[in-house]
Design an enzyme around this catalytic site. Structure first.
Site, PDB file in Angstrom:
ATOM      1  N   HIS A 172     -75.124  -4.961 153.574  1.00  0.00           N
ATOM      2  CA  HIS A 172     -74.520  -5.688 152.458  1.00  0.00           C
ATOM      3  C   HIS A 172     -73.967  -7.022 152.933  1.00  0.00           C
ATOM      4  CE1 HIS A 172     -72.593  -6.236 148.602  1.00  0.00           C
ATOM      5  NE2 HIS A 172     -71.395  -6.354 149.170  1.00  0.00           N
ATOM      6  N   SER A 226     -72.477  -9.979 145.717  1.00  0.00           N
ATOM      7  CA  SER A 226     -71.512  -8.898 145.551  1.00  0.00           C
ATOM      8  C   SER A 226     -70.640  -9.172 144.325  1.00  0.00           C
ATOM      9  CB  SER A 226     -70.703  -8.727 146.833  1.00  0.00           C
ATOM     10  OG  SER A 226     -70.027  -7.490 146.855  1.00  0.00           O
ATOM     11  N   GLU A 255     -77.811  -1.473 151.855  1.00  0.00           N
ATOM     12  CA  GLU A 255     -76.502  -1.758 151.255  1.00  0.00           C
ATOM     13  C   GLU A 255     -75.459  -0.720 151.642  1.00  0.00           C
ATOM     14  OE1 GLU A 255     -75.650  -4.355 149.593  1.00  0.00           O
ATOM     15  OE2 GLU A 255     -77.438  -5.235 148.669  1.00  0.00           O
TER      16      GLU A 255
END
Length: 526
Positions: A437, A218, A338
């Site tokens: 995610h 990320s 995601e």
């Protein structure tokens, strides 16, 4: 379990264990002499862990919002058995659980995990950069503890770096005092300082300073791409791994120009604090700054990296397009779902009608073409397309752009993946988020058991072992392949741009979504 699966379990040591004999490095309570002084870590028989080592001086007082400077030297032996304090931050993400003394501006520490038994050869080094939107995160989370990954024959390092207003404030006076007319990006400069520390000190821990891989998830993956773009990082790492994210973003981490951020940030701090002078801002208590710019007073994302003219002389896409990036082997990808947090938590489920309306709003007269790439002909396709579009907008597309940019101007190998494994919640009533995610972090670090609200299967443990080996092999040689692992081909046009799908049966296939990303690239470039 079929025969192929059994063979893979055997090869990974999940059914039986083969013991190899290697030389012991040292006894309990290992000590290492760094350039700042001697540190004493801890030994669990498998790993020597050195925690909370200062790599830079505390960025406090007049050092607040300045590039990091080396840590002061110490005499005697410094205990390095506990994590350092995490950098100042609000409560932004519920899934982040810290195991450290608490938040502080005095937070620039790092950790080193080294196999307790190793050969005399210098080991490859893997430097982890945590995620959290540049507003949250720390190294003390159990899911990113390096003790299991290091058992793959690598040295693992992780560092804390400044966040939010402390790490990324842009102010005209900061640019004036810098000496190179730049401001902001102090968190990225912290990462750079940690890499410089690794270059200078890691050989004493058994690591090879000439074989360093940076990897992150990320915002950590955004950081990896930014370090690849920065001329200041040249020579400090030889390989890069990006997990979901890049500085090619449409997700709110936009890397705005210095001039834009100067005006925006000064207006923000003056409006909320009634203070405009840099000296007055530096005199404010850290808690006052944190309380002002953290939830619920703000969304917590007011400050992030910028194009400062120093760490980033130009936007990352321009640097890559010109072939000026640090050209190193790259392994990168994202998770299948995601965007699942947004879709699952939405008050209304997606419908064919809502997707059509969204396509018309986003793509105008190209909506029909978009809907061919995000089909809505069945309820299953509607849900899948909603998840895919949310993920592309959030973080998948910018990661694809990074990979694509590197494939055009870079000369080093690229390996692309998609993480498809969906952890199974222990609570049957918990929302099903799929391969969400950040879901891959526990697998990469071999820390599945750090997450207690999931029912882990043998297939999950198998994939975790495989991913640790892929990542460590890549750090070792720039190629993730190795004995007992499904073959992972390089990402090239000649082979149809293959992608490794990481699931209970990992396999590589031609990229069947390339047309979708080429469409997005054309439309979102307008």
């Amino acid at each position: 379990m079929n025969l192929q699966g059994a063979r893979r379990f055997l090869a990974l040591g999940l059914i039986s264990i083969t013991v190899t004999s290697v030389a012991a490095w040292s006894a309990s309570a290992p000590q290492v002499k760094t350039r700042s002084g001697t540190v004493e870590g801890k030994d669990d028989g498998k790993i020597h862990a050195f925690l909370g080592i200062p790599y830079a001086a505390p960025p406090v007082g007049d050092q607040r919002w300045r590039p990091p400077v080396p840590a002061a030297k110490w005499s005697g032996v410094r205990k390095a058995t506990d994590f350092g304090a995490h950098c100042m931050q609000g409560k932004v993400f519920d899934d982040m659980v810290f195991h450290d003394p608490g938040g502080s501006e005095d937070c620039l520490t790092l950790n080193v995990w080294v196999p307790a038994r190793r050969s005399t050869d210098k080991l490859p080094v893997m430097v982890w950069i945590y995620g959290g939107g540049f507003v949250a995160g720390t190294t003390s989370e159990k899911r990113q503890d390096g003790s299991h990954l290091a058992q793959q024959g690598v040295v693992v390092v992780s560092m804390n770096y400044r966040l939010g207003v402390f790490g990324f404030l842009v102010h005209p006076e900061l640019a004036q005092e810098s000496g190179h007319n730049s401001a902001g990006n102090y968190g990225l400069l912290d990462q750079l300082a940690a890499l410089e520390w690794v270059h200078e000190n890691i050989a004493a821990f058994g690591g090879d300073p000439g074989n360093v891989t940076i990897f992150g998830e990320s915002a950590g993956s955004f950081s990896v791409s930014a370090q690849m773009a920065s001329p200041l990082a040249k020579g400090l790492f030889q390989k890069a791994i990006g997990e979901s994210g890049a500085a090619f973003s449409r997700s709110g981490l936009d890397f705005e120009p210095l001039s834009v951020r100067e005006e925006k940030d000064q207006k923000l701090v003056t409006g909320k604090l009634g203070v405009s002078k840099l000296a007055d801002l530096r005199a404010l208590p850290a808690q006052k700054l944190l309380d002002t710019f953290s939830p619920p007073q703000s969304e917590g994302f007011d400050f992030g990296p910028d194009i400062d003219g120093y760490f980033l002389p130009e936007p990352a896409p321009a640097i890559f397009a010109a072939g000026k990036q640090n050209d190193v082997p790259l392994l990168a990808g994202w998770n299948r779902d995601e965007g699942s947090f947004d879709i699952v938590s939405a008050p209304q489920k997606p419908t064919a009608e809502s997707l059509k309306a969204g396509a018309e709003k986003e793509f105008g007269d190209k909506a029909a073409e978009a809907l061919k790439l995000y089909p809505t002909d069945t309820p299953e396709h509607v849900l899948r397309s909603a998840l895919d579009f949310a993920g592309d907008q959030f973080i998948a597309f910018c990661t694809w752009e990074w990979i694509e940019a590197q494939s055009k101007t870079g000369k080093q190998p690229i390996y692309r993946y998609r993480f498809d494994m969906a952890p199974t919640p222990s609570n049957p009533n918990a929302p099903r988020l799929g391969a969400y995610h950040s879901a891959e972090i526990e697998y990469v670090f071999g820390q599945l058991d750090s997450k207690t609200d999931v029912t882990w299967r043998l297939e999950d443990r198998q994939l975790s072992e495989e991913m640790q080996k892929y990542w460590a092999n890549f750090a070792r040689s720039g190629n993730p392949n190795g004995p007992g692992l499904p073959h992972w081909p390089a990402y090239t046009s000649a082979d149809g741009w293959p992608v490794m799908f990481l699931s209970d049966e990992p396999s590589a296939h031609k990229d069947d979504l390339r047309d979708r990303y080429l469409f997005l690239s054309a439309e979102w470039a307008k």
